[in-house]
Write a protein that holds these residues in place. Structure first.
Motif, PDB file in Angstrom:
ATOM      1  N   GLY A  38      40.585  39.875  45.144  1.00 39.73           N
ATOM      2  CA  GLY A  38      39.904  39.626  43.861  1.00 39.73           C
ATOM      3  C   GLY A  38      39.848  38.125  43.579  1.00 39.73           C
ATOM      4  N   VAL A  39      38.722  37.694  42.995  1.00 37.05           N
ATOM      5  CA  VAL A  39      38.572  36.278  42.617  1.00 37.05           C
ATOM      6  C   VAL A  39      38.772  36.175  41.110  1.00 37.05           C
ATOM      7  N   ASN A  40      39.553  35.179  40.677  1.00 37.82           N
ATOM      8  CA  ASN A  40      39.830  35.002  39.248  1.00 37.82           C
ATOM      9  C   ASN A  40      39.600  33.552  38.840  1.00 37.82           C
ATOM     10  N   PHE A  41      39.312  33.339  37.567  1.00 39.15           N
ATOM     11  CA  PHE A  41      39.023  31.970  37.116  1.00 39.15           C
ATOM     12  C   PHE A  41      40.141  30.986  37.475  1.00 39.15           C
ATOM     13  N   PRO A  42      41.414  31.380  37.381  1.00 41.67           N
ATOM     14  CA  PRO A  42      42.472  30.431  37.752  1.00 41.67           C
ATOM     15  C   PRO A  42      42.335  29.904  39.188  1.00 41.67           C
ATOM     16  N   ASP A  43      41.683  30.695  40.081  1.00 44.10           N
ATOM     17  CA  ASP A  43      41.485  30.205  41.463  1.00 44.10           C
ATOM     18  C   ASP A  43      40.625  28.943  41.473  1.00 44.10           C
ATOM     19  N   LEU A 290      33.669  30.766  44.301  1.00 44.29           N
ATOM     20  CA  LEU A 290      34.317  29.979  43.239  1.00 44.29           C
ATOM     21  C   LEU A 290      33.287  29.162  42.454  1.00 44.29           C
ATOM     22  N   LYS A 291      32.242  28.688  43.150  1.00 39.23           N
ATOM     23  CA  LYS A 291      31.205  27.928  42.424  1.00 39.23           C
ATOM     24  C   LYS A 291      30.440  28.832  41.458  1.00 39.23           C
ATOM     25  N   ASP A 292      30.171  30.069  41.890  1.00 40.31           N
ATOM     26  CA  ASP A 292      29.465  31.011  41.002  1.00 40.31           C
ATOM     27  C   ASP A 292      30.298  31.310  39.769  1.00 40.31           C
ATOM     28  N   MET A 293      31.608  31.445  39.974  1.00 41.64           N
ATOM     29  CA  MET A 293      32.489  31.727  38.845  1.00 41.64           C
ATOM     30  C   MET A 293      32.511  30.538  37.879  1.00 41.64           C
ATOM     31  N   GLU A 294      32.619  29.335  38.446  1.00 38.53           N
ATOM     32  CA  GLU A 294      32.668  28.109  37.635  1.00 38.53           C
ATOM     33  C   GLU A 294      31.366  27.925  36.844  1.00 38.53           C
ATOM     34  N   ARG A 296      29.534  30.153  35.525  1.00 36.84           N
ATOM     35  CA  ARG A 296      29.343  31.267  34.576  1.00 36.84           C
ATOM     36  C   ARG A 296      28.294  32.254  35.040  1.00 36.84           C
ATOM     37  N   LYS A 297      28.123  32.380  36.371  1.00 38.78           N
ATOM     38  CA  LYS A 297      27.117  33.299  36.903  1.00 38.78           C
ATOM     39  C   LYS A 297      27.672  34.696  37.162  1.00 38.78           C
ATOM     40  N   VAL A 298      28.968  34.865  37.012  1.00 38.88           N
ATOM     41  CA  VAL A 298      29.602  36.124  37.414  1.00 38.88           C
ATOM     42  C   VAL A 298      29.685  37.094  36.245  1.00 38.88           C
ATOM     43  N   THR A 299      29.436  38.373  36.519  1.00 39.16           N
ATOM     44  CA  THR A 299      29.798  39.374  35.515  1.00 39.16           C
ATOM     45  C   THR A 299      30.921  40.220  36.101  1.00 39.16           C
ATOM     46  N   GLY A 300      31.849  40.622  35.261  1.00 40.64           N
ATOM     47  CA  GLY A 300      32.992  41.409  35.736  1.00 40.64           C
ATOM     48  C   GLY A 300      33.718  40.660  36.826  1.00 40.64           C
ATOM     49  N   LYS A 301      33.908  41.345  37.958  1.00 40.90           N
ATOM     50  CA  LYS A 301      34.701  40.765  39.038  1.00 40.90           C
ATOM     51  C   LYS A 301      33.872  40.521  40.286  1.00 40.90           C
ATOM     52  N   ILE A 302      34.286  39.527  41.072  1.00 36.92           N
ATOM     53  CA  ILE A 302      33.745  39.341  42.412  1.00 36.92           C
ATOM     54  C   ILE A 302      34.909  39.416  43.395  1.00 36.92           C
ATOM     55  N   VAL A 303      34.607  39.872  44.608  1.00 33.86           N
ATOM     56  CA  VAL A 303      35.677  40.007  45.602  1.00 33.86           C
ATOM     57  C   VAL A 303      35.300  39.318  46.905  1.00 33.86           C
ATOM     58  N   ILE A 304      36.333  38.887  47.614  1.00 34.47           N
ATOM     59  CA  ILE A 304      36.171  38.334  48.959  1.00 34.47           C
ATOM     60  C   ILE A 304      36.545  39.458  49.930  1.00 34.47           C
ATOM     61  N   VAL A 305      35.660  39.722  50.881  1.00 37.51           N
ATOM     62  CA  VAL A 305      35.926  40.785  51.854  1.00 37.51           C
ATOM     63  C   VAL A 305      36.040  40.141  53.237  1.00 37.51           C
ATOM     64  N   PRO A 306      37.275  39.952  53.746  1.00 40.10           N
ATOM     65  CA  PRO A 306      37.449  39.240  55.028  1.00 40.10           C
ATOM     66  C   PRO A 306      36.788  40.005  56.178  1.00 40.10           C
TER      67      PRO A 306
END
Ligand SMILES: NC(=O)c1ccc[n+]([C@@H]2O[C@H](COP(=O)([O-])OP(=O)(O)OC[C@H]3O[C@@H](n4cnc5c(N)ncnc54)[C@H](OP(=O)(O)O)[C@@H]3O)[C@@H](O)[C@H]2O)c1
Length: 306
Positions: A38-43, A290-294, A296-306
């Motif tokens: 999960g990606v979070n703003f603190p990241d 992380l750029k999308d989150m910064e 303000r383009k994200v709604t809800g959650k975004i995830v990284i899938v290795p």
């Protein structure tokens, strides 16, 4: 293993993807093959040295994941290789493998997928603690949520509805507000185009909300606080402003936090809450995530899938 590394403090584009030796668990540790993180703003903040926690360089960002146990160290008995698990770490989740202390690893409940499991802990844990423990929202009361289409905002809407409160969602675009409505918001405010205080007044018959959840602390914090209902404004109304630090709460009061999480897993089974995953990124796309989150383009959650 592959890992996204922060080798020098800086913006998302300064992160690098490297191949490292596979991890080996020490005593009391679990090595997990990461299926989703999960990606979070603190990241976004932590890699720029703008967060309260300051890890030693180099490190992989990412604090929450779901995956399959690869190996366990001496003394670990509650999970074994092959088990599906959720882990909440300080850092290290944006990688194909991660190492966690045993206490940070919990079995993944049946019936949920890796992405949902990875996107749940931090935002829902924070909002449950904020709304119920700190805000003391009760059934029948009205809560106003700012930044409501973000990770913690959307979780707060669902938690408010799950306990029988009325929820007013406020966000910056109509598209974001449509997501809030889809997750249960009773009323919507676009604070880019509408006057926040006027709309709050109209939507609460002049009384104001009982609880306001502001995960941002920006320009809307004061107008929102001035519109709060009687029960709850310091000095003039008998209101109070309370702080929230979920990470420390979870460390200091693990049993209470576990009870909160268990209640929400129950709500998930009942369909009362459903983490909203709006985008998936490969490991090499972590800087973009992380750029999308910064931005303000994200709604809800975004995830990284290795
Ligand atoms: N205290 C704790 O325990 C705790 C725990 C977890 C997270 N947090 C904090 O809670 C906040 C929200 O986290 P999140 O994961 O929900 O983030 P998020 O998904 O990015 O949501 C934040 C929302 O805030 C709004 N916003 C207003 N000004 C912004 C700005 N300058 N930059 C980015 N967004 C802005 C955006 O909504 P609009 O565009 O609609 O305004 C955005 O959707 C972060 O500051 C995070 O560090 C605190």
């Amino acid at each position: 293993m592959k890992a996204v590394l922060c080798k020098a403090w800086g913006p998302p584009d300064s992160l690098v993807l490297e191949t490292l030796p596979d991890l080996v668990p020490g005593a009391g540790e679990v090595v997990i093959d990461v299926k989703a993180a999960g990606v979070n703003f603190p990241d976004v903040l932590i890699i720029q040295n703008k967060y309260q926690a300051k890890p030693q360089l180099p490190f992989s960002p990412g604090s929450e994941l779901a995956g399959v146990v690869n190996a366990v160290g001496e003394g670990v008995t509650h999970v074994k290789p092959g088990d599906n698990v959720i882990a909440y770490l300080g850092n290290g989740a944006f990688a194909s493998q991660a190492k966690a202390p045993a206490a940070a690893v919990v079995p993944m409940p049946p019936g949920i997928d890796f992405e949902t499991a990875a996107a749940f802990t931090l935002t829902y844990g924070t909002s449950h603690h904020a709304v119920i423990d700190r805000g003391e929202l009760k059934a029948g009361q009205t809560m106003l949520v700012l930044g409501a289409a973000g990770g913690v905002g959307l979780a707060a809407i669902e938690i408010g509805k799950a306990i029988g409160a009325r929820v007013i969602a406020a966000a910056s675009t109509d598209e974001k507000l449509a997501v809030c409505k889809d997750h249960g918001a009773d009323a919507l405010i676009n604070y880019s185009t509408e006057d926040l205080r006027e709309r709050v007044k109209a939507l609460t018959d002049g009384r104001g909300p009982d609880v306001i959840y502001d995960p941002v602390g920006g320009i809307y914090a004061e107008p929102a606080f001035r519109s709060i209902g009687w029960l709850n404004l310091a000095l003039l109304k008998g209101a109070s402003l309370v702080g929230v630090f979920w990470g420390d709460f979870a460390r200091r009061e693990p049993k209470a936090n576990q009870a909160n999480m268990a209640q929400m897993l129950g709500w998930m089974k009942e369909g009362k809450i459903r983490p909203h995953i709006s985008a998936r990124y490969a490991l090499e796309q972590a800087p973009q995530a992380l750029k999308d989150m910064e931005a303000r383009k994200v709604t809800g959650k975004i995830v990284i899938v290795p």
